[in-house]
Design an enzyme around this catalytic site. Structure first.
Site, PDB file in Angstrom:
ATOM      1  CG  LEU A   9      -1.713  -1.311   1.421  1.00  0.00           C
ATOM      2  CD1 LEU A   9      -2.635  -1.193   2.624  1.00  0.00           C
ATOM      3  CD2 LEU A   9      -2.515  -1.660   0.170  1.00  0.00           C
ATOM      4  CB  ALA A  11      -2.505   5.171  -2.643  1.00  0.00           C
ATOM      5  N   GLY A  12      -0.698   6.793  -0.266  1.00  0.00           N
ATOM      6  CA  GLY A  12      -0.860   7.932   0.639  1.00  0.00           C
ATOM      7  C   GLY A  12      -0.010   9.134   0.277  1.00  0.00           C
ATOM      8  CD  GLN A  73      -6.544   4.148  -2.218  1.00  0.00           C
ATOM      9  OE1 GLN A  73      -5.373   4.337  -1.908  1.00  0.00           O
ATOM     10  NE2 GLN A  73      -7.493   3.902  -1.322  1.00  0.00           N
ATOM     11  N   GLY A  78      -8.756   4.737   2.658  1.00  0.00           N
ATOM     12  CA  GLY A  78      -8.342   3.831   3.724  1.00  0.00           C
ATOM     13  C   GLY A  78      -7.657   2.584   3.181  1.00  0.00           C
ATOM     14  CG  HIS A 363      48.955  21.025  -6.850  1.00  0.00           C
ATOM     15  ND1 HIS A 363      49.543  20.710  -5.646  1.00  0.00           N
ATOM     16  CD2 HIS A 363      49.897  20.771  -7.786  1.00  0.00           C
ATOM     17  CE1 HIS A 363      50.771  20.297  -5.854  1.00  0.00           C
ATOM     18  NE2 HIS A 363      51.011  20.327  -7.139  1.00  0.00           N
ATOM     19  CE1 TYR A 366      35.949  19.182 -15.319  1.00  0.00           C
ATOM     20  CE2 TYR A 366      36.413  20.413 -17.320  1.00  0.00           C
ATOM     21  CZ  TYR A 366      35.631  19.515 -16.619  1.00  0.00           C
ATOM     22  OH  TYR A 366      34.544  18.941 -17.214  1.00  0.00           O
ATOM     23  CE1 TYR A 387      28.840  22.554 -24.506  1.00  0.00           C
ATOM     24  CE2 TYR A 387      28.984  24.397 -22.991  1.00  0.00           C
ATOM     25  CZ  TYR A 387      28.261  23.643 -23.904  1.00  0.00           C
ATOM     26  OH  TYR A 387      26.972  23.985 -24.194  1.00  0.00           O
ATOM     27  CB  ALA A 423      54.582  26.393 -17.427  1.00  0.00           C
TER      28      ALA A 423
HETATM   29  C1  UD1 Z   1      -1.786   1.606   9.612  1.00  0.00           C
HETATM   30  C2  UD1 Z   1      -2.709   0.597  10.308  1.00  0.00           C
HETATM   31  C3  UD1 Z   1      -2.272   0.470  11.770  1.00  0.00           C
HETATM   32  C4  UD1 Z   1      -0.817   0.046  11.833  1.00  0.00           C
HETATM   33  C5  UD1 Z   1       0.070   0.978  11.026  1.00  0.00           C
HETATM   34  C6  UD1 Z   1       1.458   0.399  10.912  1.00  0.00           C
HETATM   35  C7  UD1 Z   1      -4.925   0.716   9.267  1.00  0.00           C
HETATM   36  C8  UD1 Z   1      -6.307   1.254   9.422  1.00  0.00           C
HETATM   37  N1  UD1 Z   1      -4.067   1.048  10.245  1.00  0.00           N
HETATM   38  O1  UD1 Z   1      -1.978   2.858  10.237  1.00  0.00           O
HETATM   39  O2  UD1 Z   1      -3.079  -0.482  12.441  1.00  0.00           O
HETATM   40  O3  UD1 Z   1      -0.375  -0.004  13.189  1.00  0.00           O
HETATM   41  O4  UD1 Z   1      -0.443   1.143   9.693  1.00  0.00           O
HETATM   42  O5  UD1 Z   1       2.330   1.314  10.340  1.00  0.00           O
HETATM   43  O6  UD1 Z   1      -4.651  -0.009   8.340  1.00  0.00           O
HETATM   44  N2  UD1 Z   1      -2.614   3.860   2.094  1.00  0.00           N
HETATM   45  C9  UD1 Z   1      -3.125   3.757   0.809  1.00  0.00           C
HETATM   46  N3  UD1 Z   1      -4.400   4.182   0.584  1.00  0.00           N
HETATM   47  C10 UD1 Z   1      -5.193   4.681   1.539  1.00  0.00           C
HETATM   48  C11 UD1 Z   1      -4.674   4.773   2.863  1.00  0.00           C
HETATM   49  C12 UD1 Z   1      -3.384   4.355   3.113  1.00  0.00           C
HETATM   50  O7  UD1 Z   1      -2.442   3.302  -0.089  1.00  0.00           O
HETATM   51  O8  UD1 Z   1      -6.347   5.018   1.246  1.00  0.00           O
HETATM   52  C13 UD1 Z   1      -1.230   3.414   2.346  1.00  0.00           C
HETATM   53  C14 UD1 Z   1      -0.335   4.523   2.833  1.00  0.00           C
HETATM   54  O9  UD1 Z   1       0.338   5.112   1.721  1.00  0.00           O
HETATM   55  C15 UD1 Z   1       0.634   3.811   3.749  1.00  0.00           C
HETATM   56  C16 UD1 Z   1      -0.154   2.616   4.232  1.00  0.00           C
HETATM   57  O10 UD1 Z   1      -1.249   2.466   3.372  1.00  0.00           O
HETATM   58  O11 UD1 Z   1       1.779   3.344   3.047  1.00  0.00           O
HETATM   59  C17 UD1 Z   1      -0.646   2.795   5.672  1.00  0.00           C
HETATM   60  O12 UD1 Z   1      -1.464   3.936   5.730  1.00  0.00           O
HETATM   61  P1  UD1 Z   1      -1.317   5.008   6.891  1.00  0.00           P
HETATM   62  O13 UD1 Z   1      -2.315   6.083   6.654  1.00  0.00           O
HETATM   63  O14 UD1 Z   1       0.093   5.382   7.076  1.00  0.00           O
HETATM   64  O15 UD1 Z   1      -1.813   4.135   8.130  1.00  0.00           O
HETATM   65  P2  UD1 Z   1      -1.423   4.268   9.660  1.00  0.00           P
HETATM   66  O16 UD1 Z   1      -2.243   5.336  10.262  1.00  0.00           O
HETATM   67  O17 UD1 Z   1       0.031   4.336   9.837  1.00  0.00           O
END
Ligand code: UD1
Ligand code: CA
Length: 463
Positions: A9, A11-12, A73, A78, A363, A366, A387, A423
């Site tokens: 994951l 996408a964040g 995504q 989430g 020393h 270039y 160049y 030189a």
């Molecule tokens: C998440 C977990 C948490 C865990 C922690 C570990 C959930 C609800 N929570 O929390 O239990 O302890 O990771 O680090 O899963 N992402 C997407 N799309 C989204 C949301 C997130 O791709 O819609 C990706 C983010 O880029 C990231 C990862 O999922 O790489 C985790 O998301 P993040 O928002 O960092 O979750 P945490 O709050 O850290």
């Protein structure tokens, strides 16, 4: 045997990071976090990998190259919604297990992934969560156990006081039977304080279907550590920086101090080498045995031989052989090849050039786009003029040549074997083997010149 696969994951946006780049590209020891995660999946021999991208996806796709497939995504709703975006990837692996993990938790390692899978299989589990006990669990999802077994995961933001006291946290990495995951994924509802579709809710849903959910508790707390903000990222850097330096010490590398020393995880260093303060070794750099690197040096994606010294200098994408002395204050730019027993001294820049064995460039010089032979001596202040404002051209300097101080070599031009340049010459025509190329006006001395000047300034001239 159906082949297992991974969904990462990523996408964040990482708002809490306050960065222009997607969070998973934020670096720990100069390696993007997603690069660490991909490496762990490779170590665990998970061949088919799919990364969920979203925020500035093109940057993540670009970084991944051939290392993973990607799905997009659209809106970040989430972690469960993110997994759902890879539904067709999951369907391709319907009879297998899928490893789901976060691209912002860099220290999960291949061994842990494999051990968790072994446990997942031997328990006949539908899901196995990788967990760890953290001294400070703040911000992580907590593992709630009933009668010793995992019953659910509660996010910090949705937890009660009792749950916040739990130190066992969710690493964000899980093994799922693909079928069981697909069964519950679409039933996850965004009923929580963040209005998000939590993947963590899959655990309770799987248990409600009378399937087995287990937790693989890792002894290593690092596996759970992620970075959501700059302070987290800094802490991950500090923790792993020390781990790596200690690991190198155990392999015979010498450190007098850890001050300012940063070594990327893919760097290799031979035994007997001494790393001095302020040294940064990045990328796929490989340093040989018995070298002294530092103080205050930066080497990136380069290969350094044995018994070589690099003092207060920077080297990028180049190869340096054995017994070379570089520095202080040298800049070796990409695509340079420095042969053994070369000496490159202060304020020398070398770019896209080959320097033959035993050559000395001591020393203020270039050397760009040049092929330099063996045992060449550069005087102080030599400049290759590579160049012409339109094109880059090469200089060729053959074995044993002696380039006088302040020579300009206007490329394309060659100095022959054992050739000399006078030189201060600006050399525009080839100098044949054994010849002296000299190009400068004859010296004229104007007698008594300064006396009349000084008289004009009413100064007393002393004999
Ligand atoms: C998440 C977990 C948490 C865990 C922690 C570990 C959930 C609800 N929570 O929390 O239990 O302890 O990771 O680090 O899963 N992402 C997407 N799309 C989204 C949301 C997130 O791709 O819609 C990706 C983010 O880029 C990231 C990862 O999922 O790489 C985790 O998301 P993040 O928002 O960092 O979750 P945490 O709050 O850290
Ligand atoms: Ca996170």
């Amino acid at each position: 045997m159906p082949s297992d696969c991974a969904i990462i994951l990523a996408a964040g946006e990482g708002q809490r990071m306050g960065s222009d780049v997607p969070k998973v590209l934020c670096e720990v020891l100069f390696k993007p976090m997603i690069g660490w995660v991909i490496g762990a999946c490779q170590d665990a021999k998970i061949g088919d990998r799919c990364v969920v991208v979203g925020f500035k996806s093109e940057q993540v796709v670009d970084f991944l190259g051939d290392d993973a497939k990607t799905v997009f995504q659209d809106k970040r709703r989430g972690t469960a919604h993110a997994v759902l975006c890879a539904k067709s990837f999951l369907r391709e692996h319907i009879n297998a297990n899928v490893f789901v993990c976060c691209g912002d938790s860099p220290f999960l390692d291949g061994k842990t992934i494999i051990s968790a899978l072994d446990m997942h299989k031997s328990n006949g589990a539908a899901v196995t969560v990788i967990t760890a006990n953290l001294e400070n669990p703040k911000g992580y999802g907590r593992i709630v156990r009933t009668g010793g077994n995992i019953s659910k995961i509660v996010e910090e933001k949705d937890s009660n006081e009792q749950e916040r006291k739990i130190h066992e946290v969710n690493s964000g990495a899980y093994w799922f039977c693909v079928k069981d995951l697909l069964d519950v994924l679409e039933h996850i509802k965004p009923i929580n304080n963040q209005n998000e579709y939590y993947l963590t809710d899959a655990i309770a849903l799987i248990l409600a279907r009378k399937k087995t959910a287990t937790a693989y508790l890792s002894e290593n707390p690092l596996v759970a550590m992620g970075a959501n903000d700059r302070l987290n990222l800094f802490k991950l850097n500090e923790i792993y920086r020390k781990i790596l330096i200690e690991r190198f010490m155990n392999h015979g590398v010498e450190f007098l101090s850890m001050d300012g020393i940063i070594i990327s995880p893919d760097v290799k260093i031979g035994t007997g080498t001494k790393i001095l303060p302020g040294t940064i070794l990045k990328g796929k750099t490989c340093v040989g045995k018995n070298c002294v690197i530092g103080p205050n040096s930066l080497i990136e994606d380069s290969k350094i031989g044995d018994e070589t010294l690099v003092n207060s200098s920077q080297i990028y994408q180049s190869v340096v052989d054995n017994n070379v002395k570089i520095g202080p204050f040298c800049h070796i730019r990409p695509n340079s090849r420095i042969s053994h027993h070369v000496k490159i001294g202060d304020f020398v820049e070398v770019k896209n050039s080959k320097i033959g064995a035993g050559t000395s460039i001591s020393h203020l010089t270039y050397v760009g786009d040049s092929d330099v032979g063996k045992n060449v001596n550069f005087g102080c202040g030599v400049v290759t003029i590579n160049y012409d404002g339109v094109n880059k051209n090469r200089c060729k300097i053959k074995d044993g040549a002696f380039i006088g101080c302040n020579t300009n070599l206007v490329a394309p031009v060659a100095v022959g074997k054992n050739g000399y340049t006078g030189a201060g010459s600006t050399i525009t025509k080839d100098v044949p083997d054994y010849a002296l190329g000299i190009e400068r006006g004859k010296q004229v001395n104007v007698a008594e010149f300064s006396k009349s000047k000084l008289a004009g300034r009413k100064l007393k001239v002393q004999d």
